[in-house]
Design a protein around this motif. Structure first.
Motif, PDB file in Angstrom:
ATOM      1  N   GLN A 231       4.143 -15.431   4.245  1.00 20.42           N
ATOM      2  CA  GLN A 231       4.672 -14.516   3.231  1.00 20.42           C
ATOM      3  C   GLN A 231       4.043 -14.774   1.866  1.00 20.42           C
ATOM      4  N   ALA A 232       3.822 -16.069   1.583  1.00 21.35           N
ATOM      5  CA  ALA A 232       3.267 -16.437   0.278  1.00 21.35           C
ATOM      6  C   ALA A 232       1.852 -15.892   0.093  1.00 21.35           C
ATOM      7  N   LEU A 233       1.176 -15.596   1.212  1.00 19.61           N
ATOM      8  CA  LEU A 233      -0.209 -15.126   1.134  1.00 19.61           C
ATOM      9  C   LEU A 233      -0.310 -13.625   0.942  1.00 19.61           C
ATOM     10  N   LEU A 234       0.778 -12.926   1.191  1.00 23.37           N
ATOM     11  CA  LEU A 234       0.702 -11.473   1.189  1.00 23.37           C
ATOM     12  C   LEU A 234       0.871 -10.930  -0.217  1.00 23.37           C
ATOM     13  N   PRO A 235       0.081  -9.938  -0.575  1.00 26.85           N
ATOM     14  CA  PRO A 235       0.219  -9.372  -1.914  1.00 26.85           C
ATOM     15  C   PRO A 235       1.619  -8.791  -2.100  1.00 26.85           C
ATOM     16  N   PRO A 236       2.175  -8.870  -3.299  1.00 25.91           N
ATOM     17  CA  PRO A 236       3.500  -8.289  -3.523  1.00 25.91           C
ATOM     18  C   PRO A 236       3.440  -6.768  -3.394  1.00 25.91           C
ATOM     19  N   GLY A 237       4.597  -6.185  -3.262  1.00 29.68           N
ATOM     20  CA  GLY A 237       4.649  -4.729  -3.154  1.00 29.68           C
ATOM     21  C   GLY A 237       4.814  -4.322  -1.720  1.00 29.68           C
ATOM     22  N   SER A 238       5.594  -3.315  -1.494  1.00 31.40           N
ATOM     23  CA  SER A 238       5.908  -2.860  -0.152  1.00 31.40           C
ATOM     24  C   SER A 238       5.932  -1.337  -0.172  1.00 31.40           C
ATOM     25  N   PRO A 239       5.497  -0.713   0.915  1.00 31.61           N
ATOM     26  CA  PRO A 239       5.495   0.757   0.943  1.00 31.61           C
ATOM     27  C   PRO A 239       6.868   1.325   1.273  1.00 31.61           C
ATOM     28  N   GLY A 240       7.921   0.594   0.972  1.00 28.49           N
ATOM     29  CA  GLY A 240       9.245   1.124   1.263  1.00 28.49           C
ATOM     30  C   GLY A 240      10.316   0.219   0.718  1.00 28.49           C
ATOM     31  N   PRO A 241      11.570   0.586   0.971  1.00 31.24           N
ATOM     32  CA  PRO A 241      12.681  -0.146   0.362  1.00 31.24           C
ATOM     33  C   PRO A 241      12.947  -1.530   0.952  1.00 31.24           C
ATOM     34  N   VAL A 242      12.537  -1.823   2.187  1.00 39.19           N
ATOM     35  CA  VAL A 242      12.777  -3.146   2.779  1.00 39.19           C
ATOM     36  C   VAL A 242      11.476  -3.673   3.369  1.00 39.19           C
ATOM     37  N   GLY A 243      11.044  -4.844   2.912  1.00 41.81           N
ATOM     38  CA  GLY A 243       9.818  -5.453   3.434  1.00 41.81           C
ATOM     39  C   GLY A 243      10.142  -6.575   4.399  1.00 41.81           C
ATOM     40  N   ILE A 244       9.316  -7.625   4.378  1.00 44.61           N
ATOM     41  CA  ILE A 244       9.489  -8.765   5.273  1.00 44.61           C
ATOM     42  C   ILE A 244      10.807  -9.478   5.001  1.00 44.61           C
ATOM     43  N   GLY A 245      11.466  -9.983   6.050  1.00 45.31           N
ATOM     44  CA  GLY A 245      12.584 -10.878   5.854  1.00 45.31           C
ATOM     45  C   GLY A 245      13.926 -10.346   6.303  1.00 45.31           C
ATOM     46  N   ASP A 246      13.978  -9.125   6.792  1.00 46.35           N
ATOM     47  CA  ASP A 246      15.244  -8.626   7.337  1.00 46.35           C
ATOM     48  C   ASP A 246      15.048  -8.380   8.831  1.00 46.35           C
ATOM     49  N   ASP A 247      16.041  -7.793   9.498  1.00 47.97           N
ATOM     50  CA  ASP A 247      15.872  -7.525  10.927  1.00 47.97           C
ATOM     51  C   ASP A 247      14.705  -6.582  11.175  1.00 47.97           C
ATOM     52  N   ALA A 248      14.506  -5.662  10.252  1.00 50.73           N
ATOM     53  CA  ALA A 248      13.419  -4.699  10.380  1.00 50.73           C
ATOM     54  C   ALA A 248      12.997  -4.284   8.983  1.00 50.73           C
ATOM     55  N   ALA A 249      11.801  -3.743   8.875  1.00 53.71           N
ATOM     56  CA  ALA A 249      11.332  -3.202   7.600  1.00 53.71           C
ATOM     57  C   ALA A 249      11.763  -1.742   7.487  1.00 53.71           C
ATOM     58  N   VAL A 250      11.804  -1.251   6.284  1.00 48.32           N
ATOM     59  CA  VAL A 250      12.012   0.183   6.060  1.00 48.32           C
ATOM     60  C   VAL A 250      10.829   0.672   5.242  1.00 48.32           C
ATOM     61  N   VAL A 251      10.083   1.613   5.814  1.00 50.02           N
ATOM     62  CA  VAL A 251       8.817   2.077   5.250  1.00 50.02           C
ATOM     63  C   VAL A 251       8.960   3.550   4.876  1.00 50.02           C
ATOM     64  N   ASN A 252       8.449   3.912   3.727  1.00 48.69           N
ATOM     65  CA  ASN A 252       8.497   5.320   3.342  1.00 48.69           C
ATOM     66  C   ASN A 252       7.674   6.181   4.298  1.00 48.69           C
ATOM     67  N   ALA A 253       8.194   7.342   4.606  1.00 44.99           N
ATOM     68  CA  ALA A 253       7.500   8.294   5.484  1.00 44.99           C
ATOM     69  C   ALA A 253       7.676   9.686   4.875  1.00 44.99           C
ATOM     70  N   PRO A 254       7.023   9.897   3.722  1.00 44.38           N
ATOM     71  CA  PRO A 254       7.281  11.124   2.957  1.00 44.38           C
ATOM     72  C   PRO A 254       7.019  12.396   3.755  1.00 44.38           C
ATOM     73  N   ASP A 255       6.143  12.311   4.749  1.00 39.77           N
ATOM     74  CA  ASP A 255       5.789  13.487   5.539  1.00 39.77           C
ATOM     75  C   ASP A 255       6.899  13.907   6.506  1.00 39.77           C
ATOM     76  N   ARG A 256       7.915  13.061   6.684  1.00 45.13           N
ATOM     77  CA  ARG A 256       8.959  13.264   7.698  1.00 45.13           C
ATOM     78  C   ARG A 256       8.441  13.076   9.133  1.00 45.13           C
ATOM     79  N   ARG A 257       7.203  12.649   9.246  1.00 44.04           N
ATOM     80  CA  ARG A 257       6.661  12.201  10.534  1.00 44.04           C
ATOM     81  C   ARG A 257       5.935  10.897  10.231  1.00 44.04           C
ATOM     82  N   VAL A 258       5.886  10.016  11.214  1.00 48.71           N
ATOM     83  CA  VAL A 258       5.156   8.767  11.005  1.00 48.71           C
ATOM     84  C   VAL A 258       4.154   8.599  12.147  1.00 48.71           C
ATOM     85  N   VAL A 259       2.944   8.203  11.773  1.00 50.93           N
ATOM     86  CA  VAL A 259       1.911   7.899  12.764  1.00 50.93           C
ATOM     87  C   VAL A 259       2.061   6.430  13.137  1.00 50.93           C
ATOM     88  N   ALA A 260       2.015   6.118  14.436  1.00 52.34           N
ATOM     89  CA  ALA A 260       2.246   4.742  14.880  1.00 52.34           C
ATOM     90  C   ALA A 260       1.310   4.392  16.026  1.00 52.34           C
TER      91      ALA A 260
END
Lengths: 334, 334
Positions: free
Chosen positions: B36-65
């Motif tokens: 974690q200490a190596l990763l640049p700060p900032g996250s593309p959504g409201p929840v990053g590393i450290g919880d059960d799951a991340a929450v990532v913005n998906a402004p398009d209402r679809r997500v490519v995975a």
């Protein structure tokens, strides 16, 4: 292919070495085709399996995402669990993480590394188990990757949708909150202890099944969010250990009251038979994937949420107000 | 920790066995904290590393995975590539899949299984490589999972956003379309051939670097979508092999014109030195993660898209209108 045996939920594990057609016989694309044929039709978005990437609907404009790996010999043994159960368990631990954010799971991606001599039926049963558990959670398999390796490794990523609600993180517990759990505790650990002791007697079939295949209460995750849960976590490493993450992230003390833990006669019986402390399985055993959440004190909780403690000012986790040292769960490399 | 050597891009691989602090020394949570200490700060959504799951913005209402696994001994060798390059490559092959849908990558999740005796510096350099490649693509690491295993396995999932555009799939190529590529072809295969022949001479440093770390043209993916690409694929198994998927999904014939392939003096020189056919590397070599796309015939393409063929009525892939048999790429288990 006539005569090839397939596992169904409830079947006992079989000796996979009896099988003759291997994934190497089938080849990468043959195996992908065989897997695709097993998956229920329908996709939670415009692009499913078979392109460079899947496209999954994310109506909330945010997507919940989590990933987990299961490694043969570390997380499962092919002689202790059937492929169907291993697949269901691999899916469950990811789908439970999505639920623990208060989200509904939408999609799953499967990374699957395997020795070439793995029977195709094993891989197929694994996928059946994954698909079955996805069905329980309302999610679909949308993609994956297959690779060769010296032992089986399963890497699963689950996606979910928050339905307009705020995510329930680990950091929102406040002094005065109730601590409640949905789902079962200690059963996977009890089942594992029975297997390790070589005591898989019929009377313990329920615990063995709980070890082989957890049953996370997926719907309780979004429900907790609606009910106003202030924090939530998937119990995967052990209740004390996982609540320790909540206590740390929230800056609170969480006290578990053992008198309020739901009674489980199976655990008491197995504990007696093995001369083991069943309460330790409940407090320190992982892999049941219950959900533990904190709620404001006056919250009216449905019956499938059991209040088992309280949140207080302080730090850490206590059991009946005493130190919970020695009840931390299982970690890798330790 | 003074004296611990770190790899930077461009460094040559080092002997990881010299390192003394292992991931087992650090433990699971210690390793997670170090990563974690190596990763640049900032996250593309409201929840990053450290919880059960991340929450990532998906402004398009679809997500490519998309998800991919890299297995030690199959996809990389620790004595041929440094951890930084392996990480960058692992990220690149997933990020390129997102680009090949016409999407911009937003987030990455990392599954990492490793023997306990792996030096911590190796794991750190791996994460640095992943983070560096994420930076090239505009994505952030939002989560992951760590496990023990007998050899290193890296499972990466990438997410992306379509920005309101339709996904560019494999199935939209039409007779009359142009075939064009962005990015390089054959260089990873040329570099691998040099390594296999034990000929890593200085004059081939560029090809060796291309093998160790591909440079997918991420921005060309969304660009192709804007330009009206009718189909697109990430060239990972080999040009002929991957275009075979497009031809099959679209129900067309795709003809590659070798005279129009971009010249690459490095490949010609290496082919001469090894007595190998460099054109075979271009047509059948994988892992460069170029993007191949089809466009309507009159599309004005920027210079970094090279037109290398045409789409016709028919089935399959031809090279200069002749059979491309024998130029299929590399598959697992074969």
């Amino acid at each position: 292919m006539p005569g090839r045996r397939r596992l169904s939920p409830g079947d006992t594990p079989y000796d996979w070495r009896e099988e003759s057609i291997t994934v190497a016989d089938l080849g990468e694309f043959g195996l992908i085709a065989a897997i695709q044929a097993l998956l229920p039709p329908g996709s939670p978005g415009p692009v499913g399996i078979g392109d460079d990437a899947a496209v999954v609907n994310a109506p909330d404009r945010r997507v919940v995402a989590t990933t987990d790996m299961l490694v043969e010999g570390r997380h499962f043994r092919r002689d202790w669990s059937g492929a169907f159960d291993i697949g269901a368990k691999a899916a469950a631990q990811n789908l439970a993480d999505v639920a623990a954010m208060g989200a509904s799971a939408t999609a799953l991606l499967i990374g699957f590394a395997t020795p070439g001599d793995l029977p195709v039926t094993w891989a197929e049963d694994l996928v059946r188990g994954i698909a079955d558990e996805c069905g329980r959670a309302g999610a679909s398999v949308v993609g994956g990757d297959i690779s060769s390796a010296d032992s089986v490794v399963i890497a699963i990523t689950a996606l979910g949708d928050l339905g307009g609600r705020d995510p329930v993180t680990r950091s929102g517990a406040r002094a005065g909150d109730l601590l409640a759990v949905a789902g079962r505790l200690g059963r996977a650990a009890g089942g594992l202890a029975l297997l390790e002791a070589g005591s898989p007697a019929d009377e313990f079939a329920g615990l063995l099944a709980s070890h082989r295949r957890p049953r996370p209460p997926y719907a309780a995750g979004p429900e907790a969010a609606v009910l106003g849960a202030t924090s939530m976590i998937d119990v995967s490493d052990g209740l004390v250990s996982d609540l320790g993450h909540v206590a740390e992230a929230s800056g609170v003390l969480i006290d578990i009251e053992t008198a309020r833990l739901p009674d489980d006669p199976d655990l008491r019986t197995a504990g007696g038979a093995l001369g083991a402390d069943w309460l330790r399985w409940v407090l320190a055993g992982g892999e049941d994937h219950a959900l533990a959440a904190t709620f404001p004190p006056q919250t009216a909780l449905p019956a499938h949420w059991s209040v088992i403690g309280t949140v207080r000012a302080g730090r850490g986790v206590t059991v009946d107000s005493a130190s919970a040292e020695g009840l931390a769960g299982w970690h890798h490399f330790l």
